[in-house]
Write an enzyme that holds these catalytic residues in place. Sequence first.
Site: not given
Lengths: 336, 456
Positions: A60, A129
Amino acid sequence: MPKMNMIHAVRSGLEVMLERDPSVCVFGEDVGYFGGVFRATQGLQSKFGPRRVFDTPLAEGGIIAIAIGMGINGLRPVPEIQFSDYIFPAFDQITNELAKLRYRSGGEWSAPVTIRTPCGGGIRGGLFHSQSPEAYFTHTPGLCVVMPSNPHDAKGLLISSIESDDPVVFFEPKRLYRGPFDGNPEHVPPWRDQPTAEVPDGYYSTPLGKAAIVRGGEEVTVVTWGTMVHVARAAIDESGVDAELIDLRTLAPLDLPTITTSVEKTGRCVVVHEAPRTCGFGAEIVALLQQHCFWSLEAPIGRVTGWDTPFPHAQEWQYMPSRERINRAVRSALAA
Amino acid sequence: MDGCMTNYSPLVGTARSSLRSAETDLKDPLPLVLHVPTAPHRPGDSPRFEPFPDQPGDLPKPDTLSPFDLLHNHAIGMIRVLGADGAAAGPWDPQLSPQQLRSGLEMMMRARCLDVRMIGMQRQGRLSFYLSSKGEEAVAVAGAMPYSTRDILFPSYRQPGTLLVRGMPLLAMMCHSISNRHDNVKGRQMPLHYSWKAGNVVSISSPVGTQLPQAVGAAMAFACRGERSVAAAWIGDGTSSQGDFHHAINFASVFLPPCILHVVNNQWAISTHCQQATGGTAFALRAEAYSLPGLRVDGNDFLAVFAVEQWAIERARRGGGPTLIELVTYRREAHSTSDDPTQYRPADEGNGWPGGDPIDRLKIHLIQRGEWSEEAHQSLDAALDQEVVASLAHAESFGSLASGLGHSPSTMFDDVYTNLPDHLRNQLREMQIETAKDEPGNSILPFVGKDRRAAG
């Protein structure tokens, strides 16, 4: 007019912008050939080619860093961070680099990057998540922070974000992708029955920095964003209270006049968000309201939020603000 | 850039270059385009894999304190022991006893049975999620067996076999994955995010690769205390792109602590093939740039994996420092139960994998040595499956998605800090009052009526 769910709407927004502006490019983990783990970029690589829609290595920090470099050098990148829980390796690039580039260069340099990232809970995703990390980014000057709650806004706001010369962190509440989850995990209605699922195929934009009044009301103002718009709406419908429901849509820059106008009218306010309470964006709204609407307030401003714990797997529905909790806060605001 | 400097105006300037090179001056220019790699096989392609580079016996087994550059061929080639005929050959044969081999085989088979049943459970809605580790059992089992219990392990989420080796009971593993009240991590994590302190296995998190530099730190702590113990961590090929991989190997090369870093190269990171993740897919070779030994091993060869781990462990214990191990294997199933690999790779791609299946290969080897039989294998498989099924029923008796997971919601507030701070105590009270009033008749604890909703 076509009916779209939020995934279709996001994809349509990307497609429109890829078509209109040759400098737009879309990339991230599993975004290219596969079309994204949530399918938001499905079909875009085959339509626009692998140089405009492509897969990246799983990093990322690298994804956002190259987006900044591309943005500095004439492109308009739309990187995806697969889950907002995974945005943190890119935190330095976003908060120290992307957010400050214009300022640190005295306005010489900037990078028009739109970071798309699914956020929020309600999918049994546990700690990693389910997070709603918007407040880390609203706390960073230089970033726009957007979180749509329906397909029409998702597409219109995404187009505005891509067109913006300022960097945008564009949060997509993943619980809403396929239906307006209203707090009942047993039954998530489809988008197709909702007016906001009517999404034009072509270009349109929804302005950044403008909240939406989802439901007008006189007795109390409920301010929220993302998934909680639907949970709060269901709570209000259940309660029979004449509440005004405001969907912020853009958190930074904040549409303060829409909120203050409403609270001056109702004299009461409840702020609802999924993220943990302490230093959540709700705290900023409460602070602004006490400053701007102090003499109109009839009751303490309520906050219904995720608890100040990590997002648990087994106790998801006890963690996420429920209709019951929102109703209780609304009733407390009315009773005071 | 002298020209640039002399022509620079303090207020308005434009960059000028004194270099006169123009495109026409370039010798034999190649087309300049953005290079976007793709996977070797996509749906509709006929998969073809290159055979593995080395045969068993091709690579020598140097002393464990050898200088790193003596292992160059081990980083670009492949350490193998089990040949195509099932025989073990070469200096890397760890010479394990038949009993050790059978126990390794049993552990791999148990891991496979668990995998099959858990995937089935997820499909029936009895688990929220699962990740298959089918085909990677040698990585998890042979990769963990050579470690001592005082060594500290940081596995990834795709190696439940490692937890079995470290003594985590099947029942405990299932209770965790179901997330019920006997889950030792108290229902906080998604399935497969084990923590097993009794076996010195550190809690697994979903953000990938974070554990690799942490293992380096754990090894530094051993070194600080002069303790001849080892810290080991495993990540995937995709994760080797993360900054954390580079932090780990660089810190390892600076402080030379007793750590073993693993890249489990199972070819695919969800839909992204390892060729799309890096320009150089010999992951073990990265070690050389940091003056560390890199070993590339056939990850489906139980004996080779065992031997390579033994070598690296001995090197670390002797004070020789870190090793990077690349385990070459293949992800046979979907990334997870949320994934559909037929969208991005040929459905039959794995059938051509030159490493075959780790369980089959060890089975054939043992049978060939006269230490095992097809019948024994089948009856063990049936017994293990019974063991797994019985454990599952037992685990679900402590709470299931259908019947309720059995947690008191108040436990949500535990372990955020060592002690419950005031603001969390207040929030807990707030939650209890709200829930109690909303559901009259319920006592404040244990919220049994609400647990059902977690099934959604």
